[in-house]
Structure formats: C-alpha cells, structure tokens
Enzyme design. Structure first.
Site, PDB file in Angstrom:
ATOM      1  N   ASP A 149       3.404 -11.154 -10.254  1.00 52.52           N
ATOM      2  CA  ASP A 149       4.614 -10.362 -10.026  1.00 52.52           C
ATOM      3  C   ASP A 149       5.796 -10.953 -10.780  1.00 52.52           C
ATOM      4  O   ASP A 149       6.925 -10.944 -10.288  1.00 52.52           O
ATOM      5  CB  ASP A 149       4.901 -10.300  -8.521  1.00 52.52           C
ATOM      6  CG  ASP A 149       5.913  -9.221  -8.165  1.00 52.52           C
ATOM      7  OD1 ASP A 149       6.060  -8.271  -8.949  1.00 52.52           O
ATOM      8  OD2 ASP A 149       6.559  -9.337  -7.113  1.00 52.52           O
ATOM      9  N   CYS A 203     -10.158   6.100   0.807  1.00 62.89           N
ATOM     10  CA  CYS A 203      -9.148   6.580   1.746  1.00 62.89           C
ATOM     11  C   CYS A 203      -9.570   7.904   2.396  1.00 62.89           C
ATOM     12  O   CYS A 203      -9.076   8.256   3.473  1.00 62.89           O
ATOM     13  CB  CYS A 203      -7.803   6.767   1.051  1.00 62.89           C
ATOM     14  SG  CYS A 203      -6.944   5.220   0.695  1.00 62.89           S
ATOM     15  N   CYS A 229      12.343   3.934  -0.855  1.00 62.09           N
ATOM     16  CA  CYS A 229      11.525   2.951  -0.145  1.00 62.09           C
ATOM     17  C   CYS A 229      12.408   1.883   0.505  1.00 62.09           C
ATOM     18  O   CYS A 229      13.333   1.351  -0.121  1.00 62.09           O
ATOM     19  CB  CYS A 229      10.555   2.298  -1.124  1.00 62.09           C
ATOM     20  SG  CYS A 229       9.528   1.007  -0.408  1.00 62.09           S
ATOM     21  N   CYS A 259       3.657   1.423   6.257  1.00 66.17           N
ATOM     22  CA  CYS A 259       2.465   2.041   5.681  1.00 66.17           C
ATOM     23  C   CYS A 259       1.243   1.144   5.845  1.00 66.17           C
ATOM     24  O   CYS A 259       0.106   1.634   5.914  1.00 66.17           O
ATOM     25  CB  CYS A 259       2.688   2.400   4.216  1.00 66.17           C
ATOM     26  SG  CYS A 259       3.065   1.006   3.129  1.00 66.17           S
TER      27      CYS A 259
END
Length: 365
Positions: A149, A203, A229, A259
C-alpha cells in the site's frame, strides 16, 4: 535477471521455498502471479475520469503505471504476493457481534479493527524485505522491490491473480479460509517463477455488504465511490466532511468495517499470528468524550507507531466532533458531551470549530 537453464529447472523448488520462508516470517499465505493487468486499464481510467477517487490525487498521478508493474520496476515479470492476518486476539470469537454492539453504543468511539495496533506498512514492508533477502541469499542478486500500500501498484488484482482470494462486491479481497481481515504486500521480481491459479469468485447472490454500507458508497458489485466511503471521509479527506454524510458516519471515527462485519465469509476471519496487531491504547474500547479530550501531545505520544497518527490531531478532533454530534440521537443534551464540545468551541483550527459547532447544534435542536 539473466535466467540460466539451471535456475529455470530449479524455479518450482524455489517457489516452494519462498512460500515456506514467508510462513516462517509470519505471513499466513504466499502466492505468485504474473503481472499482466492490461485488461484492467480501461476500468481504472473510467473510475478516475468519474472522479471516484476524490482527493486521492496519487491514484491518478501515475497514469496507467498503476496497471503496469514492469514500468514501475523495470524487468518485473512476477509478483510474490503475501497475506498477513490482523484480527486482534482481544476480539471475541464472534467478533462481528462484538463490533455491532460497539456501533450501537452512542458513547463508543469506533476505530476500524485494522488500525488498532501497529502501522501495518512498517510491519509488512520489513518482513517482505526479509523475505527478499532470504531469496537473494539462496540464488544471488536479483531485481526486486517490496511494497505494501505504498506505491502505484494494483495490489488487489495481483493478489486475486495469485489465488489469495477474490474481489468481493465491496472491492475488498476475500478468502474462503480467512474472510477479509488481512493485509496484503508484494515483492515485484524479475524471476520467472511458476504462477499460482486464481480461486474463482464465491459471493454468489449475497449483497450484504452493499446493503450495509451506511453512506451508499458501494454503487453495485465491485463499484466503489470513494468520495462517499467513511474510510475516505475520516482518513483521506483533509478538509471539511460534507454535512450530508456526517449523520451517516455515526460513531465511526477512523475508518469503517461495516461491509466486513456483515460479510458471511468473515466467520472464518483468522487471528493475527504476530503481536504487532494487538490493540493499543484501548482503541477497541475507547469512548468519544475521553478520546476527544486528548491534547495534541498526548495524541502524538499515544499514536506513535500507529497508522492513525498520519491524519494528525486536527482531523482526529474533526472526526470525534462528528461522532459526538451524532450521539445526540440517543443522548441529546448529555452534559458530559456538551462540556467536551464546548471546551473545543474556541479551538485554533477553523476545521475543528466548524465541526464542533455542528455537533453542538445537534444537541440543542
């Protein structure tokens, strides 16, 4: 690197050794992917053109290099992608129910689970570097660069290609054996290691993450508008939080796990294998009034080594003021909350004063 016939013959064994060394270093899984992401360029450009990245200018500043690892690190042909679980041991077996109770407590200051321990950037980068040095010790010098990241790399697509999991409808990576509570890091290398197969997506018809998003940031399966978000609003956004989103943020003061909390796959979430991600400074149990009372020196001292420190004390107070304003829904006129807010009403920062004034108004309406 120049790959000799002897090394080519040894590559499968080297790949197996790399995975074993990674496990020794505290990674939960290590896999290998090719670095062809050309099929994602059009979608990335459309997402950027729509402005869904908000103020995260770094998402656009490198153009399509983000989808072209070999341009970022010349010579790259493979990505060694590693997973490290972060769920703290202090979380109950049914940690999702534990988090839901925190969300429902108006006094609670909810910090995203990943941010309650040590800064993952340092933890993963150091261990990825150790893994690269272990490889170098075995085969000699080679071209590589380690990231987590921290560079224009499309990490999640690389992890998906490597078979670490699949992209859920919330865009996070999901593993059948570990849910989504893990960090990802990678080493771009110039060694043509054998690659691992992807896992496929699992999913099905579930839309729990889309339905649960407080601000409607998940526009559809795999479509995220970062500007909506809560993680973006409380971490990446530098200025004022738009008023339309403040009531929806609730008591989430740094990031958002909604989530992940509702995702059925997270019943398989794995505990961290290392102590770095243990909760510090009571961040798993903190309350809004207490954290709002931290002066800058205390904030900096307590958040030393934490990913939270990078937002700074000013934005920390901004976020907490929103939480205290939202506590009015259940605790309108609460004297402890009002006293805390009034103590910051003349704060030197205009950003803090604005959010405090909004919060106070919520308590006297």
């Amino acid at each position: 690197m120049s790959t000799s016939p002897d090394l080519i013959a040894e590559l499968p064994e080297l790949a197996r050794a790399i995975k074993a060394w990674g496990l020794e270093l505290g990674f939960a899984d290590v896999r290998i992917a090719d670095v062809d992401l050309a099929h994602l360029e059009a979608g990335l450009q459309a997402w950027l053109d729509a402005g869904c990245h908000g103020e995260m200018d770094y998402m656009a500043s490198h153009g399509m290099k983000r989808a072209r690892p070999a341009e970022l690190v010349p010579g790259t042909v493979r990505a060694i992608v590693a997973r490290m679980d972060y769920l703290p041991h202090s979380r109950a077996d049914d940690w999702r129910a534990q988090e839901r109770r925190r969300h429902e407590d108006p006094d609670a200051a909810v910090v995203s689970v990943y941010a309650r321990g040590r800064d993952y950037h340092k933890v993963l980068r150091n261990r990825l570097q150790s893994l690269a040095e272990r490889i170098q010790g075995a085969i000699g010098p080679f071209g590589y660069r380690a990231f987590t990241d921290s560079a224009p790399v499309m990490e999640l697509p690389l992890a998906e290609k490597a078979g670490l999991g699949w992209r859920g409808k919330h865009t996070l990576l999901l593993s059948r054996s570990a849910g989504s509570t893990f960090f990802i890091g990678e080493i771009l290398v110039d060694i043509p290691l054998p690659v691992d197969p992807p896992t496929g997506r699992h999913c099905g018809g579930c839309s729990a993450c889309i339905d649960a998003c407080p601000t409607g940031a998940i526009l559809g399966p795999g479509r995220l508008d970062a500007r909506r978000c809560i993680s973006y609003l409380t971490i990446e956004l530098k200025g004022s939080i738009p008023e339309e989103f403040r009531p929806l943020i609730g008591n989430r003061i740094y990031g958002c796990d909604d989530c992940q909390v509702v995702c059925p796959w997270n019943k398989f979430a794995q505990r961290a294998q290392i102590a770095d991600f243990d909760e510090r400074n009571g961040l798993g149990e903190g309350d809004l009034v207490t954290l709002f009372g931290w002066e800058e020196e205390e904030f900096n001292r307590r958040m030393e080594g934490s990913p939270i420190r990078r937002i700074g004390h000013e934005r920390w107070l901004r976020n907490l003021a929103v939480g205290l304003g939202n506590a009015a829904v259940a605790k309108r006129g609460d004297e402890h909350i009002l006293a805390a807010l009034r103590a910051r009403s003349a704060h030197p920062s205009e950003l803090v004063r604005e959010h405090v004034a909004w919060a106070l108004a919520r308590h006297v309406q």
